[in-house]
Design a protein around this motif. Structure first.
Motif, short mmCIF file in Angstrom:
data_model
loop_
_atom_site.label_atom_id
_atom_site.label_comp_id
_atom_site.label_asym_id
_atom_site.label_seq_id
_atom_site.Cartn_x
_atom_site.Cartn_y
_atom_site.Cartn_z
N TYR A 1 34.02 30.62 38.08
CA TYR A 1 33.43 31.47 39.11
C TYR A 1 34.42 32.54 39.54
N LEU A 2 33.88 33.60 40.12
CA LEU A 2 34.68 34.71 40.62
C LEU A 2 34.75 34.64 42.13
N ALA A 3 35.91 34.97 42.67
CA ALA A 3 36.10 35.03 44.12
C ALA A 3 36.81 36.34 44.45
N PRO A 4 36.28 37.13 45.38
CA PRO A 4 36.94 38.39 45.74
C PRO A 4 38.36 38.14 46.23
N GLY A 5 39.27 39.01 45.82
CA GLY A 5 40.66 38.89 46.26
C GLY A 5 41.44 40.12 45.88
N GLY A 6 42.25 40.64 46.80
CA GLY A 6 43.03 41.83 46.52
C GLY A 6 42.14 43.02 46.27
N ASN A 7 42.38 43.69 45.13
CA ASN A 7 41.60 44.88 44.79
C ASN A 7 40.49 44.59 43.78
N GLY A 8 40.23 43.32 43.50
CA GLY A 8 39.21 43.00 42.51
C GLY A 8 38.69 41.60 42.69
N PRO B 1 34.55 44.39 36.16
CA PRO B 1 35.84 45.08 36.01
C PRO B 1 36.86 44.55 37.01
N SER B 2 38.11 44.87 36.76
CA SER B 2 39.22 44.52 37.67
C SER B 2 39.31 43.02 37.92
N VAL B 3 38.96 42.22 36.91
CA VAL B 3 39.08 40.77 37.05
C VAL B 3 40.53 40.36 36.84
N VAL B 4 41.02 39.48 37.70
CA VAL B 4 42.38 38.96 37.63
C VAL B 4 42.30 37.44 37.50
N TRP B 5 43.20 36.87 36.73
CA TRP B 5 43.26 35.41 36.65
C TRP B 5 44.70 34.98 36.42
N LYS C 1 50.16 36.14 35.78
CA LYS C 1 48.93 36.75 36.28
C LYS C 1 48.44 37.73 35.22
N TYR C 2 47.13 37.69 34.95
CA TYR C 2 46.56 38.45 33.84
C TYR C 2 45.53 39.46 34.34
N GLN C 3 45.45 40.57 33.61
CA GLN C 3 44.43 41.58 33.83
C GLN C 3 43.93 42.08 32.48
N ARG C 4 42.71 42.58 32.48
CA ARG C 4 42.11 43.09 31.24
C ARG C 4 41.68 44.53 31.42
N GLU D 1 39.11 48.93 26.16
CA GLU D 1 39.43 50.14 25.43
C GLU D 1 38.19 50.60 24.66
N ASN D 2 38.37 51.55 23.78
CA ASN D 2 37.26 52.06 22.99
C ASN D 2 37.02 51.18 21.77
N GLU D 3 35.79 51.23 21.25
CA GLU D 3 35.42 50.60 19.99
C GLU D 3 35.73 49.11 19.95
N GLY D 4 35.42 48.42 21.04
CA GLY D 4 35.54 46.97 21.04
C GLY D 4 36.95 46.44 21.08
N SER D 5 37.90 47.22 21.58
CA SER D 5 39.27 46.75 21.73
C SER D 5 39.56 46.48 23.20
N PHE D 6 40.48 45.55 23.44
CA PHE D 6 40.79 45.15 24.80
C PHE D 6 42.30 44.97 24.94
N THR D 7 42.82 45.44 26.06
CA THR D 7 44.24 45.27 26.37
C THR D 7 44.38 44.21 27.46
N LEU D 8 45.20 43.22 27.19
CA LEU D 8 45.47 42.15 28.16
C LEU D 8 46.91 42.28 28.61
N ARG D 9 47.12 42.25 29.93
CA ARG D 9 48.47 42.36 30.48
C ARG D 9 48.80 41.10 31.27
#
Length: 731
Positions: A511-518, A629-633, A666-669, A672-680
């Motif tokens: 589940y998602l819970a609001p927190g911070g900026n996302g 968007p702006s999901v953090v985990w 702590k992770y963020q996603r 990107e374009n064409e089905g690519s994703f950057t994970l930090r």
């Protein structure tokens, strides 16, 4: 000597020779409760110090493997060595008796052939019997039984055995060594029928390099067993302890790190087992002396089987946690249990999805101040709030409440077990204590528990008793029936299908819970009162990317500072459970990845920071496929692979007693374009260790997986990995 799963990839087309090449060394390693082939090769080499023993044992292993192959036994049991270690022990016994009786060559070959065949069938039969009756391995009981038959046969044909001839040089027993150490090393050697100090030291060294925890458990148990023998009047040296000392070692490994996770409790159990084993050894030696039989490994078998069988009757594990994968290295098993406890704290708790699709507020949680008390303490109430309000205008009408009429979703898959649908909804502020639960639906979940959703709107149920529903199916709408002054939805897990049954602990998942900026994604948890929660919307493109990682070879160029460049090839396939399995061709590191209910996880990393897989394990520890968007985990990663040298060894030894150091990321996603994703991934301050990455940026691309990874380490070094080439194979 427990059932050990095969650790190699499934190889259905493997030849007999290749299967024996894998199974033969493991049959030696199983003697020490290990599946490690390197340890097995080492023990095989040690056995060859006495060529007649070594050749007899190895020939028995190969012959038993060929017999199992010819008879159609599961080839995996040949490759794992599980069908071969009892024939190995019996053939070593034949070599021992040959030194006692000096058999003529035809007689020896006849007895040897009978021993291989007999030991194989007795082993297969007893292993099956013990597995069906006790759920355990028969250990070396088949070998002990076959050995006793050989002793009786030798006595009937040739009379009492003489002491075996020994032309062993004196230096093999290192006369200058303290008697206690002589006895301990001789006991290690006796496990390969070479009761001498130097072979025993070689066995000790091989075990210590493979598993320090097993070596510690064995040494402590031997100390307790030898001390008990000394208290009984036996000499604390080779002549008083060696004859039964290997039983203490086996008790220590089996109870201290084999069947149970290595811990202070398991070591105490192992030492208790060694104490009982010493008494049992003396008693059995006295009884069997009348039949001219040695106690052999019978004391260890009886004590371990009795203790493990008794402990399986417990209602809870307590301090003695069963090993999740018997036969794996104790160090790996300990780490996996401790890692899972931190990463998945609700792993054994029933988990439900949110029954409301919209963003809602938990207005009552467990043990709350209003109605969630006593038998119904484990429950959650949900309401919908907008801009801090639960209703429009003054809330005088039910339709003013944002939760009223909202669809109620099945929080799990299962079968509808009970329904009440006729109770009239209360006006705001009203109550109906006579029909406390109002309209409700009870689902018997596929996981085996009852889930009740109460206070539904009158006549809103869309299901009937006996109907099968899937998670997310619309069951009805939120109402205000029963003991409910204002519209809300009540959720609980309970003992039976009847309303009012006692509730049981559970948690919400994914589940998602609001927190911070996302929004903060939680894999599981019990939200406190006042927490706003929302089910995540599936992200089809990210899900396709994670599911579409193709098996094959992936060659990466890894650049580090100071111009150092190297390459690493990763092999990707699937295990028997359909999980991703990576292996490094250069470092032999391993990593498992799997997808569960829309979330990708990495787990069971084996190796160190020299492999790119260590950074995969940290950078891709957990990836939820949610569209918001702006999901953090967050997730925790084992720090051990990022230690080097002696510190890593020290941590492996002390982890069961002082805990495991974890790195919290702590992770963020970013899409990107064409089905690519950057994970930090960003390391939480205060959790650093020398070689650990402070930041990891991973680029995921459809079908090719990780195409680029950049890691900034705690020591300010930078590592960049880029995919150069990938060769895929059929899935």
């Amino acid at each position: 000597m427990i059932s050990i799963a095969e650790t190699d990839p499934p190889l259905p087309g493997l030849s007999l020779g290749a299967s024996l090449l894998r199974g033969a060394p493991r049959s030696y390693a199983i003697l020490f409760f290990s599946a490690n082939a390197r340890l097995g090769w080492w023990l095989m080499a040690v056995s060859m110090l006495a060529p007649d023993y070594g050749i007899s044992g190895l020939a028995g292993v190969l012959t038993a493997g060929a017999l199992a192959w010819w008879l159609g036994y599961d080839h995996a049991q040949i490759r794992s060595g599980f069908l071969l270690f009892n024939p190995l022990l019996v053939c070593l016994t034949v070599a021992y008796l040959n030194r006692c009786y000096h058999f003529a060559t035809p007689t020896f070959l006849l007895l040897w052939a009978a021993s291989v065949i007999g030991a194989f069938f007795v082993s297969a039969a007893l292993q099956r019997w013990a597995g069906l009756l006790l759920g355990l391995s028969a250990h070396s009981l088949p070998a002990v039984a076959a050995a006793y038959v050989l002793y009786f046969l030798g006595f009937s044909l040739f009379g009492p055995p003489s002491l075996p001839d020994s032309s062993t040089p004196v230096w093999l027993d290192l006369p200058g060594l303290p008697p206690f150490l002589q006895a301990m090393f001789q006991a290690f050697g006796a496990m390969l029928f070479q009761p001498h100090v130097v072979p025993g030291m070689m066995v000790f060294l091989g075990l210590a390099l493979t598993s320090p925890l097993s070596t510690l458990a064995a040494s402590l148990s031997f100390t307790v067993g030898a001390a008990t023998m000394w208290q009984l009047g036996f000499h604390l040296g080779p002549e008083g302890v060696t004859w039964c000392g290997f039983n203490f070692l086996l008790c220590g490994i089996a109870l201290g790190s084999g069947y149970f996770i290595a811990s202070a409790a398991s070591l105490a159990l192992a030492m208790s087992g060694a104490f009982l084993c010493s008494l049992t050894s003396v008693a059995l030696a006295t009884a069997l002396r009348y039949f001219n039989l040695p106690a052999s490994a019978l004391p260890y078998n009886l004590v371990v089987l009795a203790m493990v069988t008794a402990l399986r009757a417990r209602r809870s594990a307590g301090a003695l946690l069963p090993s999740p994968s018997p036969g794996s290295l104790p160090e790996s098993a300990v780490q996996q249990v401790l890692i899972d406890a931190q990463r998945f704290p609700d792993l054994k708790t029933p988990a439900l999805f949110s029954p409301v699709g919209a963003l809602c507020t938990v207005t009552q949680s467990f043990d709350d101040t209003l109605t969630h008390r006593g038998l119904w303490r484990y429950a959650l109430d949900f309401e919908v709030e907008k801009e801090g309000r639960k209703c429009r205008s003054d809330g005088s009408s039910l339709v003013d409440y944002f939760i009223f009429g909202v669809p109620v979703l099945a929080p799990c898959s299962g079968v509808v077990a009970n329904i009440v649908n006729h109770v009239t909804d209360n006006a705001p502020g009203g109550n109906n204590p006579e029909e406390n639960w109002g309209n409700y639906i009870v689902i018997y979940s596929d996981a085996g528990y009852y889930v009740m959703l109460a206070h539904l709107q009158q006549h809103s149920a869309t299901v009937f008793v006996g109907q099968r529903v899937s998670r997310g199916f619309v069951l009805g709408t939120c109402g205000n029936s029963g003991r409910s002054p204002f519209p809300h939805l009540h959720l609980q897990i309970q003992d039976t299908a009847l309303a009012g049954s006692a509730s049981r602990p559970f948690c919400l998942k994914h589940y998602l819970a609001p927190g911070g900026n996302g929004m903060f994604f939680r894999t599981s948890g019990v939200p406190a009162a006042g927490t706003r929660v929302q089910s995540g919307t599936p992200h089809p493109t990210l899900s396709e990317t994670l599911h579409g990682w193709l098996p094959g070879e992936y060659r990466y160029r890894i650049s580090e500072e100071e111009g150092r460049v190297r390459e690493e090839t990763l092999l990707l396939d699937f295990d028997d459970f359909g999980r991703y399995r990576w292996r490094s061709r250069r470092t032999h590191a391993r990593l498992i990845g799997f997808i569960s209910e829309g979330v990708f996880f990495t787990t069971e990393f084996q190796g160190d920071h020299r492999s790119l897989l260590a950074y995969f394990a940290a950078g891709l520890a957990r990836v939820p496929s949610v569209l918001e968007p702006s999901v953090v985990w967050e997730d925790s990663v084992n720090a051990t692979p990022f230690f080097a040298g002696p510190e890593r060894l020290i941590r492996a030894l002390t982890t069961p007693f002082i805990g495991l150091k974890m790195l919290r990321y702590k992770y963020q996603r970013q899409d990107e374009n064409e089905g690519s994703f950057t994970l930090r991934a960003t390391l939480e301050p205060g959790r650093e260790c020398a070689q650990a990455p402070r930041n990891i940026t991973t680029l995921l691309t459809g079908r090719r997986g990780v195409t680029r990874l950049e890691a900034r380490l705690v020591n300010d070094r930078t590592l960049i990995a880029e995919l150069l080439e990938h060769q895929t194979v059929g899935g």
